[in-house]
Design an enzyme around this catalytic site. Structure first.
Site, short mmCIF file in Angstrom:
data_model
loop_
_atom_site.label_atom_id
_atom_site.label_comp_id
_atom_site.label_asym_id
_atom_site.label_seq_id
_atom_site.Cartn_x
_atom_site.Cartn_y
_atom_site.Cartn_z
N LYS A 15 42.25 51.43 35.91
CA LYS A 15 43.60 51.76 36.40
C LYS A 15 44.00 53.17 35.96
O LYS A 15 44.72 53.85 36.69
CB LYS A 15 44.64 50.74 35.94
CG LYS A 15 44.40 49.35 36.51
CD LYS A 15 45.34 48.99 37.64
CE LYS A 15 44.70 47.94 38.52
NZ LYS A 15 45.51 46.94 39.10
N LYS A 26 35.05 45.25 44.04
CA LYS A 26 35.90 44.05 44.17
C LYS A 26 36.93 44.24 45.28
O LYS A 26 37.50 45.32 45.42
CB LYS A 26 36.61 43.85 42.82
CG LYS A 26 37.53 42.66 42.73
CD LYS A 26 38.22 42.62 41.36
CE LYS A 26 39.54 43.35 41.39
NZ LYS A 26 40.72 42.55 41.08
N LYS A 63 44.00 44.14 46.23
CA LYS A 63 45.18 44.27 47.09
C LYS A 63 45.78 45.67 47.04
O LYS A 63 46.60 46.00 47.88
CB LYS A 63 46.22 43.20 46.77
CG LYS A 63 46.77 43.18 45.37
CD LYS A 63 47.91 42.19 45.29
CE LYS A 63 47.75 41.14 44.20
NZ LYS A 63 47.87 41.64 42.84
P1 ATP Z 1 45.57 44.92 41.93
O1 ATP Z 1 44.74 45.56 42.99
O2 ATP Z 1 47.04 45.15 42.07
O3 ATP Z 1 45.04 45.17 40.55
P2 ATP Z 1 44.22 42.43 42.38
O4 ATP Z 1 44.00 42.20 43.82
O5 ATP Z 1 43.05 42.86 41.58
O6 ATP Z 1 45.44 43.39 42.15
P3 ATP Z 1 45.56 40.62 40.55
O7 ATP Z 1 47.01 40.38 40.73
O8 ATP Z 1 45.15 41.57 39.46
O9 ATP Z 1 44.83 41.08 41.88
O10 ATP Z 1 44.81 39.23 40.35
C1 ATP Z 1 45.33 37.96 40.61
C2 ATP Z 1 44.23 36.94 40.45
O11 ATP Z 1 43.29 37.09 41.50
C3 ATP Z 1 43.45 37.09 39.15
O12 ATP Z 1 43.11 35.80 38.67
C4 ATP Z 1 42.21 37.81 39.57
O13 ATP Z 1 41.10 37.55 38.72
C5 ATP Z 1 41.98 37.23 40.95
N1 ATP Z 1 41.25 38.17 41.81
C6 ATP Z 1 41.64 39.42 42.13
N2 ATP Z 1 40.76 40.00 42.96
C7 ATP Z 1 39.77 39.08 43.16
C8 ATP Z 1 38.56 39.09 43.92
N3 ATP Z 1 38.20 40.14 44.64
N4 ATP Z 1 37.79 37.99 43.90
C9 ATP Z 1 38.14 36.89 43.17
N5 ATP Z 1 39.27 36.84 42.43
C10 ATP Z 1 40.09 37.90 42.42
#
Ligand code: ATP
Ligand code: LTN
Length: 337
Positions: free
Chosen positions: A120, A202, A205
């Site tokens: 980040k 990964k 969002k």
């Molecule tokens: P950001 O991009 O804002 O960091 P993010 O999409 O990575 O967000 P988070 O809010 O950080 O999502 O994660 C919410 C939940 O979703 C967490 O348990 C995280 O481990 C899971 N998660 C996020 N991205 C993935 C993915 N690509 N595959 C599986 N699980 C995921």
């Protein structure tokens, strides 16, 4: 071991959170949300972790909207708010209060090793704030306030649950059994869904729209994004994440959503091309998401219902969290009135 862990009769406590930092993706759904409904015999708390999103600049009006939207989505995904405590982190001040105390029990060196902090800070080089650095301490507070046993998350959050355990063990070793030591709950497949455009990364969002499917995407957008998903040029449908990350990611999505083993999923597509694979994934995604979208639209239209749910559950969470927080205040020596 804490009192709670010693008592086999005690119902397990499950806690998890998702940030309202963007459109909830198929990765969030498969890695986290979908698993939230699997704990029938536990006391479950699912939090919309709005305070965490402030580590990155947010548009206030959008943040408010996304917070309500994520709470509605929790319910639409099958979490009954009478059975599960669905609430917003900022409505329960104990989260921020415990975070201050735990900041004083967390080392700079530990936080420096966090890969999410490194990622980040690279992504937001113009705003490497102290909140981004101490993010894992607030997450540890979320979990520890409720004497949590299990934390369902995607694999990227494993390191954060580990530092939470370290902080809790450190605190317990000084003050006695205050916190239950939580375990991560990470499903065997689907714990890391990859980007549709760069399958070595990964799905996230906060990345560009074409790289992910949002749970609330329109069917035509889902079709288009999957049609354009990156594959490879050898044409063979085979699960091989290292050499065929794009195809393997699509196969993972398909096998998880169909509750089918990877072998059966691959066997059913033998002799077919990538077009057929993408079509099968599209159908499975639409079959899963369409009923969720229908329920979501009903819930989000009823503002009073949603505010009532959030208010009632915040009170319940505050009651539970207050018990742990008071114990912590007492143990560290803060004067009680
Ligand atoms: P950001 O991009 O804002 O960091 P993010 O999409 O990575 O967000 P988070 O809010 O950080 O999502 O994660 C919410 C939940 O979703 C967490 O348990 C995280 O481990 C899971 N998660 C996020 N991205 C993935 C993915 N690509 N595959 C599986 N699980 C995921
Ligand atoms: N850090 C997590 C979101 C999160 C969380 C939590 C997950 C905040 N607090 C407590 C589980 C338990 C993330 O970035 N995905």
């Amino acid at each position: 071991m804490s009192e709670q862990n010693q008592n086999p009769e005690k119902r397990k406590v499950v806690f998890s959170g998702i940030q309202p930092s963007g459109n909830i993706t198929l990765g969030n759904y498969i890695g986290a949300l979908r698993n939230f409904t699997r704990f029938d015999d536990a006391d479950c708390l699912y939090c919309v972790v709005d305070l965490h999103t402030l580590t990155v600049r947010q548009n206030p009006a959008d943040l408010r909207k996304r917070t309500a939207s994520l709470a509605a989505l929790y319910i639409a995904c099958g979490l009954d708010p009478e059975e599960n405590c669905i609430y917003c982190q900022s409505h329960v001040p104990a989260h921020a209060e415990l975070a201050w105390i735990l900041n004083c029990f967390t080392y700079m060196g530990e936080l420096n090793r966090m890969t999410q902090f490194k990622d980040k800070s690279a992504k937001h080089a113009d705003n490497i704030n102290a909140g981004l650095f101490t993010y894992p301490v607030l997450m540890a507070s979320d979990i520890l306030l409720y004497q949590t046993d299990l934390v369902p998350v995607g694999v990227d959050q494993k390191q954060h649950v580990e530092i939470c355990r370290d902080i809790a063990q450190r605190f317990n070793s000084i003050y006695g059994d205050v916190f239950t030591i939580p375990e991560p709950f990470i499903s065997k497949s689907g714990a890391k869904i990859m980007s549709l455009q760069e399958p070595a990364r990964k799905m996230s969002k906060s990345d560009p729209d074409e790289t992910f499917i949002a749970v609330l995407d329109k069917p035509e957008d889902i079709r288009r994004k999957l049609k354009r998903a990156v594959t490879d040029s050898d044409g063979e449908i085979r699960y091989d994440p290292e050499n065929k990350p794009g195809v393997s990611n699509l196969l993972t999505i398909l096998s998880v959503l169909k509750n089918q083993s990877m072998d059966d999923t691959v066997a059913a597509l033998q002799g077919l091309g990538y077009g057929a694979l993408k079509e099968a994934v599209t159908e499975a995604v639409l079959a899963e998401l369409t009923p969720i979208q229908t329920r979501y639209n009903e819930i989000i239209a009823d503002k009073d219902y949603l505010s009532n749910v959030l208010k009632r559950n915040a009170e319940k969470a505050q009651y539970l969290a207050g018990k742990t927080l008071r114990k912590v205040y007492r143990k560290v020596g803060l004067l009680q009135l």
